[in-house]
Design an enzyme around this catalytic site. Structure first.
Site, PDB file in Angstrom:
ATOM      1  N   ASP A 194      20.576  20.728  -6.309  1.00 52.82           N
ATOM      2  CA  ASP A 194      19.604  20.326  -4.899  1.00 52.82           C
ATOM      3  C   ASP A 194      20.280  20.494  -4.108  1.00 52.82           C
ATOM      4  O   ASP A 194      19.924  21.021  -2.177  1.00 52.82           O
ATOM      5  CB  ASP A 194      18.323  20.075  -4.902  1.00 52.82           C
ATOM      6  CG  ASP A 194      18.750  18.354  -5.308  1.00 52.82           C
ATOM      7  OD1 ASP A 194      19.750  17.897  -5.517  1.00 52.82           O
ATOM      8  OD2 ASP A 194      17.615  17.866  -4.996  1.00 52.82           O
TER       9      ASP A 194
ATOM     10  N   GLU B  47      26.866   5.730  -8.338  1.00 58.59           N
ATOM     11  CA  GLU B  47      28.616   6.041  -7.675  1.00 58.59           C
ATOM     12  C   GLU B  47      29.042   4.669  -7.870  1.00 58.59           C
ATOM     13  O   GLU B  47      29.887   4.841  -8.544  1.00 58.59           O
ATOM     14  CB  GLU B  47      27.922   6.245  -6.683  1.00 58.59           C
ATOM     15  CG  GLU B  47      27.000   7.374  -6.008  1.00 58.59           C
ATOM     16  CD  GLU B  47      25.861   7.533  -5.930  1.00 58.59           C
ATOM     17  OE1 GLU B  47      25.132   6.302  -6.130  1.00 58.59           O
ATOM     18  OE2 GLU B  47      24.595   7.863  -6.144  1.00 58.59           O
TER      19      GLU B  47
HETATM   20  C1  UGA Z   1      19.773  10.463  -5.814  1.00 57.10           C
HETATM   21  C2  UGA Z   1      21.642  11.102  -5.552  1.00 57.10           C
HETATM   22  O1  UGA Z   1      21.803  12.511  -5.147  1.00 57.10           O
HETATM   23  C3  UGA Z   1      21.526  12.001  -7.446  1.00 57.10           C
HETATM   24  O2  UGA Z   1      22.823  12.280  -7.455  1.00 57.10           O
HETATM   25  C4  UGA Z   1      21.307  10.348  -8.594  1.00 57.10           C
HETATM   26  O3  UGA Z   1      21.369  11.099  -9.654  1.00 57.10           O
HETATM   27  C5  UGA Z   1      19.827  10.236  -8.027  1.00 57.10           C
HETATM   28  O4  UGA Z   1      19.804   9.457  -6.891  1.00 57.10           O
HETATM   29  C6  UGA Z   1      20.096   9.013  -8.729  1.00 57.10           C
HETATM   30  O5  UGA Z   1      20.337   7.636  -7.846  1.00 57.10           O
HETATM   31  O6  UGA Z   1      19.559   9.029 -10.373  1.00 57.10           O
HETATM   32  P1  UGA Z   1      17.985  12.903  -6.279  1.00 57.10           P
HETATM   33  O7  UGA Z   1      17.821  13.747  -5.069  1.00 57.10           O
HETATM   34  O8  UGA Z   1      16.448  11.576  -6.125  1.00 57.10           O
HETATM   35  O9  UGA Z   1      19.173  12.017  -5.888  1.00 57.10           O
HETATM   36  O10 UGA Z   1      17.826  13.308  -7.785  1.00 57.10           O
HETATM   37  P2  UGA Z   1      17.257  14.719  -8.497  1.00 57.10           P
HETATM   38  O11 UGA Z   1      18.432  15.397  -7.188  1.00 57.10           O
HETATM   39  O12 UGA Z   1      16.461  14.749  -8.347  1.00 57.10           O
HETATM   40  O13 UGA Z   1      18.474  14.595  -9.414  1.00 57.10           O
HETATM   41  C7  UGA Z   1      19.855  13.922  -9.823  1.00 57.10           C
HETATM   42  C8  UGA Z   1      20.529  15.554 -10.702  1.00 57.10           C
HETATM   43  O14 UGA Z   1      19.601  15.251 -12.021  1.00 57.10           O
HETATM   44  C9  UGA Z   1      20.022  17.180 -10.062  1.00 57.10           C
HETATM   45  O15 UGA Z   1      20.693  17.772 -11.101  1.00 57.10           O
HETATM   46  C10 UGA Z   1      18.624  17.130 -11.584  1.00 57.10           C
HETATM   47  O16 UGA Z   1      18.347  18.637 -11.274  1.00 57.10           O
HETATM   48  C11 UGA Z   1      18.990  16.208 -12.675  1.00 57.10           C
HETATM   49  N1  UGA Z   1      18.240  15.735 -13.522  1.00 57.10           N
HETATM   50  C12 UGA Z   1      17.142  15.183 -12.796  1.00 57.10           C
HETATM   51  C13 UGA Z   1      17.924  15.936 -14.353  1.00 57.10           C
HETATM   52  O17 UGA Z   1      18.701  16.547 -14.924  1.00 57.10           O
HETATM   53  N2  UGA Z   1      16.300  15.466 -14.816  1.00 57.10           N
HETATM   54  C14 UGA Z   1      15.588  14.810 -14.260  1.00 57.10           C
HETATM   55  O18 UGA Z   1      14.897  14.148 -15.012  1.00 57.10           O
HETATM   56  C15 UGA Z   1      15.718  14.889 -13.274  1.00 57.10           C
HETATM   57 MN    MN Z   2      18.285  15.497  -5.262  1.00 52.84          MN
END
Ligand code: UGA
Ligand code: MN
Length: 293
Positions: A156, A241
């Site tokens: 995203d 990270e």
């Molecule tokens: C922030 C960081 O930018 C992420 O890299 C980090 O993984 C996350 O916090 C964390 O603390 O775990 P955020 O924008 O809140 O990110 O997270 P998302 O964009 O919703 O998810 C990160 C990635 O994991 C996305 O590529 C999303 O598609 C994937 N994801 C999310 C899954 O594979 N499964 C899920 O249930 C949710």
């Molecule tokens: Mn995100």
């Protein structure tokens, strides 16, 4: 203009100026074309782009946008890891038609670690097991001589093409600013005399590496010389990270600053709002019946 000679001169001048502008414009268009075309050359260092992804209404839109970014990014290999019990048709078709070299993996986050729709999105870590599956693939399935770069790119975010060229220079691990994250316009390392001296983070500033996932890339060789370094489901919010980087490096000053000594923003932590689908229930049949959205 009554004087025909004056009218002639004015007309010629206007034609000349217009001609120049027109040519200039055409020149710009051509230049832009040459900047973006033929970028994929195998003499460019390869980047493995690791992207966790999960099914939700906006998934195809996110992945479509990302696939266009990666098509322009030069020599990359997309390691896309679905948070699912098997490969889905939507993602399989999308990567296959993207024209980008890819590896498609899947691993499902166990239900107790999965966010529910009403949960705030920071409650549980996201993409952890998926990134670990990619790490395992990269360590086990690439040749020992592979000198590529590895970048954890969520589906995203918004990526400037320049970012990929910056990370191609990674020796061990490189770092740059990220826009719109950690409650700030930009979260970034502060560089003094070409080295990282501290970070401007306000959110949990005591983290050993107070940076976002989008802020760094590592060399594949570094990952292979630390074969047990992985992400974890059991770390505090915001510590993914740091968890990985403390296993790979000894101190933050080992990070190589990029993007003009960490003064340029080439990636933004954008988020797409959840689709409002409450009117679907007024239909007798879902609006997307038989249609992939
Ligand atoms: C922030 C960081 O930018 C992420 O890299 C980090 O993984 C996350 O916090 C964390 O603390 O775990 P955020 O924008 O809140 O990110 O997270 P998302 O964009 O919703 O998810 C990160 C990635 O994991 C996305 O590529 C999303 O598609 C994937 N994801 C999310 C899954 O594979 N499964 C899920 O249930 C949710
Ligand atoms: Mn995100």
């Amino acid at each position: 203009m009554r004087n025909p000679i004056a009218a002639y001169i004015a007309g010629t001048l206007a034609g000349f100026v217009f001609g120049c502008l027109f040519r200039f414009d055409a020149y710009l268009v051509k230049d832009r074309g040459s900047e973006f075309s033929n970028k994929v050359t195998t003499d460019q260092r390869l980047i493995y782009i690791v992207t966790p992804t999960y099914a939700r209404p906006q998934q195809k839109a996110e992945l479509t946008r990302m696939s266009y970014t990666l098509r322009l990014a030069g020599n990359v290999h997309w390691v896309i890891v679905e948070d699912s019990s098997g490969p889905t048709e939507l993602v399989s078709n999308l990567v296959r038609h993207s024209g980008i070299p890819f590896t498609l993996l899947h691993v499902e986050t166990p239900p107790e670690y999965k966010l529910r729709t009403k949960d705030p999105n920071w409650l549980k870590p996201r993409g952890v097991l998926q990134r670990n599956a990619a790490l395992r693939f990269l360590r086990e399935q690439t040749p020992a001589s592979d000198d590529s770069v590895v970048y954890f790119a969520d589906d995203d975010n918004t990526y400037d093409l320049e970012l990929f060229d910056e990370m191609r220079l990674t020796q061990k691990a490189s770092v740059w600013p990220v826009g719109l994250v950690g409650g700030l316009m930009v979260e970034r390392p502060i560089v003094v005399d070409g080295r990282i001296s501290r970070f401007n983070a306000v959110f949990r500033p005591n983290r050993p590496y107070p940076i976002d996932m989008a802020a760094f890339a590592v060399s594949l060789k570094l990952l292979k010389t630390h074969p047990y370094a992985v992400f974890s489901l059991n770390v505090q919010r915001g510590y993914q990270e740091s968890h990985l980087l403390t296993q790979l490096l000894t101190k933050p000053s080992e990070l190589e600053p990029r993007a003009d000594n960490c003064t340029k923003v080439l990636v933004w932590h954008t988020r797409t709002e959840n689709a409002d689908l409450k009117l679907e229930k007024r239909l007798s049949m879902p609006s997307n019946h038989g249609i992939e959205v």
